[in-house]
Design a protein around this motif. Structure first.
Motif, PDB file in Angstrom:
ATOM      1  N   TYR A 149       0.839  -1.198   0.000  1.00 29.83           N
ATOM      2  CA  TYR A 149       0.000   0.000   0.000  1.00 29.83           C
ATOM      3  C   TYR A 149       0.878   1.254   0.000  1.00 29.83           C
ATOM      4  CZ  TYR A 149      -3.099   3.633   1.930  1.00 29.83           C
ATOM      5  OH  TYR A 149      -3.794   4.803   2.157  1.00 29.83           O
ATOM      6  N   GLU A 150       1.882   1.285   0.859  1.00 29.99           N
ATOM      7  CA  GLU A 150       2.771   2.439   0.917  1.00 29.99           C
ATOM      8  C   GLU A 150       3.576   2.574  -0.373  1.00 29.99           C
ATOM      9  OE1 GLU A 150       2.716   4.742   3.074  1.00 29.99           O
ATOM     10  OE2 GLU A 150       1.358   3.766   4.498  1.00 29.99           O
ATOM     11  N   SER A 151       3.955   1.453  -0.959  1.00 28.91           N
ATOM     12  CA  SER A 151       4.681   1.490  -2.229  1.00 28.91           C
ATOM     13  C   SER A 151       3.786   2.025  -3.341  1.00 28.91           C
ATOM     14  CB  SER A 151       5.176   0.085  -2.579  1.00 28.91           C
ATOM     15  OG  SER A 151       5.918   0.096  -3.780  1.00 28.91           O
ATOM     16  N   TYR A 152       2.501   1.657  -3.324  1.00 28.09           N
ATOM     17  CA  TYR A 152       1.543   2.166  -4.306  1.00 28.09           C
ATOM     18  C   TYR A 152       1.448   3.684  -4.203  1.00 28.09           C
ATOM     19  CZ  TYR A 152      -2.933   2.924  -6.712  1.00 28.09           C
ATOM     20  OH  TYR A 152      -3.924   3.385  -7.547  1.00 28.09           O
ATOM     21  N   LYS A 153       1.361   4.206  -2.997  1.00 29.91           N
ATOM     22  CA  LYS A 153       1.278   5.659  -2.815  1.00 29.91           C
ATOM     23  C   LYS A 153       2.546   6.336  -3.324  1.00 29.91           C
ATOM     24  CE  LYS A 153       0.325   6.039   1.592  1.00 29.91           C
ATOM     25  NZ  LYS A 153      -0.031   6.742   2.854  1.00 29.91           N
ATOM     26  N   GLU A 154       3.679   5.748  -3.046  1.00 30.36           N
ATOM     27  CA  GLU A 154       4.950   6.374  -3.402  1.00 30.36           C
ATOM     28  C   GLU A 154       5.218   6.322  -4.902  1.00 30.36           C
ATOM     29  OE1 GLU A 154       8.339   8.512  -2.878  1.00 30.36           O
ATOM     30  OE2 GLU A 154       6.907   7.977  -1.281  1.00 30.36           O
ATOM     31  N   HIS A 155       4.992   5.159  -5.514  1.00 29.00           N
ATOM     32  CA  HIS A 155       5.419   4.945  -6.898  1.00 29.00           C
ATOM     33  C   HIS A 155       4.305   5.125  -7.923  1.00 29.00           C
ATOM     34  CE1 HIS A 155       9.342   3.576  -5.593  1.00 29.00           C
ATOM     35  NE2 HIS A 155       8.758   2.768  -4.720  1.00 29.00           N
ATOM     36  N   VAL A 156       3.056   5.196  -7.477  1.00 35.03           N
ATOM     37  CA  VAL A 156       1.946   5.400  -8.410  1.00 35.03           C
ATOM     38  C   VAL A 156       1.282   6.749  -8.177  1.00 35.03           C
ATOM     39  CG1 VAL A 156      -0.273   4.529  -9.234  1.00 35.03           C
ATOM     40  CG2 VAL A 156       1.547   2.927  -8.645  1.00 35.03           C
ATOM     41  N   VAL A 157       0.827   6.987  -6.949  1.00 31.23           N
ATOM     42  CA  VAL A 157       0.077   8.218  -6.671  1.00 31.23           C
ATOM     43  C   VAL A 157       0.987   9.437  -6.736  1.00 31.23           C
ATOM     44  CG1 VAL A 157      -1.459   9.397  -5.078  1.00 31.23           C
ATOM     45  CG2 VAL A 157      -1.517   6.897  -5.229  1.00 31.23           C
ATOM     46  N   LYS A 158       2.089   9.414  -6.022  1.00 33.09           N
ATOM     47  CA  LYS A 158       3.008  10.556  -6.048  1.00 33.09           C
ATOM     48  C   LYS A 158       3.635  10.734  -7.427  1.00 33.09           C
ATOM     49  CE  LYS A 158       4.265  10.880  -1.151  1.00 33.09           C
ATOM     50  NZ  LYS A 158       5.391  10.872  -0.184  1.00 33.09           N
ATOM     51  N   LYS A 159       3.890   9.638  -8.104  1.00 31.68           N
ATOM     52  CA  LYS A 159       4.449   9.731  -9.452  1.00 31.68           C
ATOM     53  C   LYS A 159       3.477  10.437 -10.384  1.00 31.68           C
ATOM     54  CE  LYS A 159       6.161   6.915 -13.276  1.00 31.68           C
ATOM     55  NZ  LYS A 159       6.364   5.540 -13.800  1.00 31.68           N
ATOM     56  N   PHE A 160       2.195  10.105 -10.271  1.00 34.00           N
ATOM     57  CA  PHE A 160       1.184  10.771 -11.092  1.00 34.00           C
ATOM     58  C   PHE A 160       1.163  12.267 -10.805  1.00 34.00           C
ATOM     59  CE2 PHE A 160      -3.290  12.340 -11.047  1.00 34.00           C
ATOM     60  CZ  PHE A 160      -3.431  12.496 -12.421  1.00 34.00           C
ATOM     61  N   TYR A 161       1.236  12.628  -9.535  1.00 35.13           N
ATOM     62  CA  TYR A 161       1.240  14.050  -9.199  1.00 35.13           C
ATOM     63  C   TYR A 161       2.482  14.734  -9.775  1.00 35.13           C
ATOM     64  CZ  TYR A 161       1.424  18.499  -6.950  1.00 35.13           C
ATOM     65  OH  TYR A 161       1.509  19.852  -6.750  1.00 35.13           O
ATOM     66  N   ASN A 162       3.633  14.164  -9.527  1.00 39.03           N
ATOM     67  CA  ASN A 162       4.879  14.812  -9.941  1.00 39.03           C
ATOM     68  C   ASN A 162       5.027  14.904 -11.458  1.00 39.03           C
ATOM     69  OD1 ASN A 162       5.906  15.331  -7.336  1.00 39.03           O
ATOM     70  ND2 ASN A 162       6.599  13.215  -7.141  1.00 39.03           N
ATOM     71  N   GLU A 163       4.588  13.867 -12.175  1.00 42.79           N
ATOM     72  CA  GLU A 163       4.785  13.839 -13.624  1.00 42.79           C
ATOM     73  C   GLU A 163       3.687  14.557 -14.391  1.00 42.79           C
ATOM     74  OE1 GLU A 163       5.372   9.927 -15.122  1.00 42.79           O
ATOM     75  OE2 GLU A 163       7.265   9.619 -14.058  1.00 42.79           O
ATOM     76  N   HIS A 164       2.484  14.615 -13.830  1.00 45.90           N
ATOM     77  CA  HIS A 164       1.357  15.140 -14.598  1.00 45.90           C
ATOM     78  C   HIS A 164       0.570  16.212 -13.850  1.00 45.90           C
ATOM     79  CE1 HIS A 164       2.150  11.923 -17.411  1.00 45.90           C
ATOM     80  NE2 HIS A 164       1.999  11.024 -16.452  1.00 45.90           N
ATOM     81  N   PHE A 165      -0.005  15.842 -12.727  1.00 47.08           N
ATOM     82  CA  PHE A 165      -0.939  16.723 -12.030  1.00 47.08           C
ATOM     83  C   PHE A 165      -0.309  18.075 -11.691  1.00 47.08           C
ATOM     84  CE2 PHE A 165      -3.418  18.213  -8.388  1.00 47.08           C
ATOM     85  CZ  PHE A 165      -4.716  18.018  -8.841  1.00 47.08           C
ATOM     86  N   SER A 166       0.963  18.063 -11.306  1.00 45.08           N
ATOM     87  CA  SER A 166       1.619  19.302 -10.886  1.00 45.08           C
ATOM     88  C   SER A 166       1.798  20.292 -12.026  1.00 45.08           C
ATOM     89  CB  SER A 166       2.979  18.991 -10.258  1.00 45.08           C
ATOM     90  OG  SER A 166       3.828  18.365 -11.205  1.00 45.08           O
ATOM     91  N   SER A 167       1.667  19.829 -13.277  1.00 44.98           N
ATOM     92  CA  SER A 167       1.876  20.733 -14.411  1.00 44.98           C
ATOM     93  C   SER A 167       0.572  21.265 -14.996  1.00 44.98           C
ATOM     94  CB  SER A 167       2.665  20.016 -15.516  1.00 44.98           C
ATOM     95  OG  SER A 167       1.887  18.981 -16.098  1.00 44.98           O
ATOM     96  N   PHE A 168      -0.579  20.811 -14.480  1.00 42.26           N
ATOM     97  CA  PHE A 168      -1.853  21.262 -15.033  1.00 42.26           C
ATOM     98  C   PHE A 168      -2.128  22.718 -14.671  1.00 42.26           C
ATOM     99  CE2 PHE A 168      -3.529  16.648 -14.431  1.00 42.26           C
ATOM    100  CZ  PHE A 168      -2.776  16.238 -15.512  1.00 42.26           C
ATOM    101  N   ASP A 169      -2.700  23.463 -15.614  1.00 41.74           N
ATOM    102  CA  ASP A 169      -3.096  24.852 -15.373  1.00 41.74           C
ATOM    103  C   ASP A 169      -4.592  24.986 -15.092  1.00 41.74           C
ATOM    104  OD1 ASP A 169      -0.515  26.156 -16.066  1.00 41.74           O
ATOM    105  OD2 ASP A 169      -0.911  25.275 -18.017  1.00 41.74           O
ATOM    106  N   ARG A 170      -5.393  24.247 -15.845  1.00 38.62           N
ATOM    107  CA  ARG A 170      -6.845  24.310 -15.728  1.00 38.62           C
ATOM    108  C   ARG A 170      -7.377  22.879 -15.639  1.00 38.62           C
ATOM    109  NH1 ARG A 170      -7.754  29.702 -17.866  1.00 38.62           N
ATOM    110  NH2 ARG A 170      -6.214  30.831 -16.623  1.00 38.62           N
ATOM    111  N   GLN A 171      -8.504  22.715 -14.953  1.00 44.96           N
ATOM    112  CA  GLN A 171      -9.067  21.382 -14.753  1.00 44.96           C
ATOM    113  C   GLN A 171     -10.572  21.423 -14.937  1.00 44.96           C
ATOM    114  OE1 GLN A 171      -7.615  18.108 -13.268  1.00 44.96           O
ATOM    115  NE2 GLN A 171      -9.513  17.655 -14.353  1.00 44.96           N
ATOM    116  N   ILE A 172     -11.116  20.451 -15.682  1.00 46.46           N
ATOM    117  CA  ILE A 172     -12.552  20.249 -15.731  1.00 46.46           C
ATOM    118  C   ILE A 172     -12.840  18.846 -15.236  1.00 46.46           C
ATOM    119  CG2 ILE A 172     -12.467  19.655 -18.207  1.00 46.46           C
ATOM    120  CD1 ILE A 172     -15.380  20.739 -18.360  1.00 46.46           C
TER     121      ILE A 172
END
Length: 469
Positions: A262-285
Motif C-alpha cells: 500500500y505504501e509502495s503504491y502511494k509512493e510509486h503510483v500516486v506521487k508519481k502521477f502528481y509529480n509527472e502530470h498533475f503538478s503541471s496542469f493549469d486548468r481542470q474540468i
C-alpha cells in the motif's frame, strides 16, 4: 509547408518554458467520475475548436464571437511518452453512417492544439498582432484523481475506511465474496503470494461491481483503471484488511506485506502521477453524470457527492490543504465542475441541474475559492442527441425531449422528470421517480462544415480559456 506550422511544430523544453512564461501555453486537464463522458467531451471540444473559424455554434466563446480567431490546427504533442488521444478514431465513430459513442480511454492521453488569433491585449497588439496559444488537453481517469486522498491515510486508516463503507448497501452485498475470503485469513500469518493475489483479485472484482452499479468512490483507482504500464503488476496485488491486528512484529506477515505494498503504491503510483502530470496542469474540468445517480438511487448519489468533495480537497491549496502540505505551491487556478448529458433533461430543467451540482459541492467550492482557485459549475452536453419537443396531456402543453434511445431503433418523446433543486430525502428516492434515459448519438449531415451540436460547451470554453486571449 506553412512557415507557421514549421516554426512551431517542434517542441523543446526551452520552448515550453518560454511559452508558459509568456502565457502562450495552457495545460487543460480533463477527468471525470465513472461513465461521465470524457472521451465524447474531448472529441467535441477538439471538433468545435478545429471548426471554430466558421462556426455558428460558439456564441459565448468570445475569441470566436469577436472575429479574432484566425484558425486552429492539431499539432505534435509535447510529451512523447504519453499516448495520443485518438481524435480521428473517436470522431469517425461519432460521425459515421451509423454513429456510435466513442470507446472510452483507459489511461492518460494527450492532444495539442495551436490556436492562432488576433491579440486583444494592448501590449501584444504592438509587439505581435497575431499570436498563438498552445492548448495541451490531457485526459486521465477520475479514479486516479481520487487516489490523491490516499496520501493522507496510512494503511490502517484506509482499511478501516473501506471496512466501514462495506457495512451498508450497496457495498455490503457487492463485497460479500471478498469479505468472506478475507475473514478466512489470519493477518499475523506468513504472507503468501498466491493468497495475496487472490485477495487483490476479489477486491478488484468488488470495485468493478461497484463501478457497474454506478458508484464513484473507487480506491485505489488503478485497480479498475490500471493503464498499460501497471496491468498485472505486483504493485496492485494488495487490498484492505477488515480487521487490523495489534502489535504484530513479524515483518513477513500478511499484514506487514499488505501495508508495505500500500505504501509502495502511494509512493510509486500516486506521487508519481502528481509529480509527472498533475503538478503541471493549469486548468481542470471534472465531469459528473449526475442524472445516472438519480436513476440508481440515494446511495449512488451520496457516493458521487462524497467523491466530488474528495476531488475538491485535492484543489485546496492553502496551508491546511492536501497539496500544499505534501508538495507545496499553487498551480491550477481554475476548476470547472460539469454535469454532463444536459440534453437528457428538458431545457427549463437546466438551471436546476446546474444548481443541484453546485449544492453538492458548496462547502468544498467555497474553500477552493477562498484559497484563490476560481471554481464554477455548469450543466452541458458535449454532443446534443435530443431535440426539445412538446406534447399535450389532459389539455395541458408539456415539455418533452425526443431522441433515439440507446437500446431502441425508433425515436421516442418523453418527459424524463423534474431535476430537484435540493437532494430528496432517502425515502423519496422511489423506483420510477426519474427516467433519464441514454440516447444514441445523432446522425449528422455536415460534420466538416461546423462544430457538433452541443449545449453550453461554448460557455465551458470561455471559462477555461477565454482569459488567455
Amino acid at each position: 509547408m506553412n512557415k507557421w506550422i514549421t516554426r512551431f511544430s517542434t517542441s523543446t523544453p526551452l520552448n515550453e518554458r518560454i511559452n508558459r512564461t509568456l502565457d502562450k501555453q495552457v495545460k487543460l486537464a480533463v477527468t471525470g467520475l465513472s461513465r461521465s463522458g470524457k472521451t465524447v467531451f474531448i472529441t467535441s471540444l477538439v471538433h468545435q475548436l478545429l471548426h471554430g473559424l466558421n462556426s455558428t455554434h460558439l456564441p459565448f466563446f468570445q475569441i470566436v464571437n469577436s472575429g479574432l480567431l484566425r484558425g486552429v490546427k492539431a499539432m505534435p504533442q509535447p510529451d512523447m511518452h504519453i499516448p495520443s488521444f485518438r481524435y480521428d478514431v473517436a470522431v469517425e465513430q461519432l460521425c459515421g453512417e451509423l454513429p456510435t459513442w466513442p470507446q472510452p480511454t483507459s489511461g492518460i492521453t494527450e492532444i495539442r492544439l495551436a490556436i492562432r488569433y488576433l491579440s486583444n491585449k494592448p501590449l501584444l497588439k504592438h509587439v505581435s498582432p497575431v499570436s498563438t496559444l498552445y492548448v495541451d488537453i490531457i485526459d486521465y481517469p477520475g479514479e486516479w484523481l481520487l487516489d490523491l486522498s490516499l496520501l493522507e491515510l496510512n494503511y490502517e486508516q484506509w482499511s478501516k475506511q473501506i471496512a466501514r463503507a462495506c457495512e451498508s448497501e450497496p457495498r455490503l452485498s457487492l463485497s460479500e465474496k471478498w469479505r468472506s475470503f478475507m475473514d478466512s485469513l489470519d493477518p499475523a500469518s506468513e504472507a503468501d503470494e498466491t493468497t495475496m493475489r487472490q485477495a487483490a483479485s476479489l477486491y478488484t472484482d468488488f470495485l468493478h461491481d461497484c463501478k457497474d452499479s454506478g458508484l464513484s468512490l473507487l480506491q485505489p483507482g488503478r485497480f479498475t483503471m490500471p493503464g498499460d504500464d501497471l496491468k498485472g503488476a505486483p504493485l496492485l496485488e494488495f487490498c484492505p484488511l477488515l480487521k487490523i491486528p495489534q502489535d504484530i512484529d513479524n515483518q513477513s506477515s500478511l499484514f506487514a506485506e499488505m501495508k508495505k505494498r500500500y505504501e509502495s503504491y502511494k509512493e510509486h503510483v500516486v506521487k508519481k502521477f502528481y509529480n509527472e502530470h498533475f503538478s503541471s496542469f493549469d486548468r481542470q474540468i471534472v465531469l459528473a453524470d449526475v442524472l445516472r445517480a438519480f436513476n440508481t438511487g440515494y446511495p449512488t448519489f451520496t457516493d458521487m457527492r462524497d467523491a466530488i468533495n474528495m476531488v475538491m480537497k485535492s484543489f485546496q491549496y492553502g496551508k491546511s490543504g492536501l497539496i500544499n502540505r505534501l508538495f507545496g505551491g499553487l498551480k491550477i487556478d481554475k476548476i470547472l465542475f460539469a454535469a454532463t448529458k444536459a440534453d437528457h433533461v428538458t431545457p427549463e430543467q437546466l438551471p436546476n441541474l446546474e444548481n443541484f451540482l453546485r449544492a453538492m459541492v458548496t462547502k468544498s467550492y467555497n474553500n477552493a475559492t477562498f484559497e484563490g482557485v476560481r471554481t464554477e459549475t455548469i450543466a452541458l452536453a458535449a454532443v446534443k442527441c435530443t431535440q426539445a419537443a412538446y406534447t399535450t396531456y389532459q389539455g395541458q402543453k408539456i415539455s418533452c425531449i425526443k431522441g433515439m434511445p440507446l437500446q431502441g431503433d425508433k425515436p421516442i418523446a418523453l418527459f424524463p422528470g423534474d431535476v430537484p433543486v435540493e437532494a430528496p430525502m432517502p425515502e423519496e428516492w422511489v423506483d420510477g421517480r426519474f427516467q433519464f434515459l441514454e440516447f444514441k448519438p445523432p446522425r449528422l449531415a455536415n460534420i466538416h462544415g461546423s462544430g457538433l451540436p452541443h449545449i453550453r460547451l461554448d460557455r465551458a470554453l470561455e471559462f477555461l480559456l477565454g482569459d488567455k486571449f
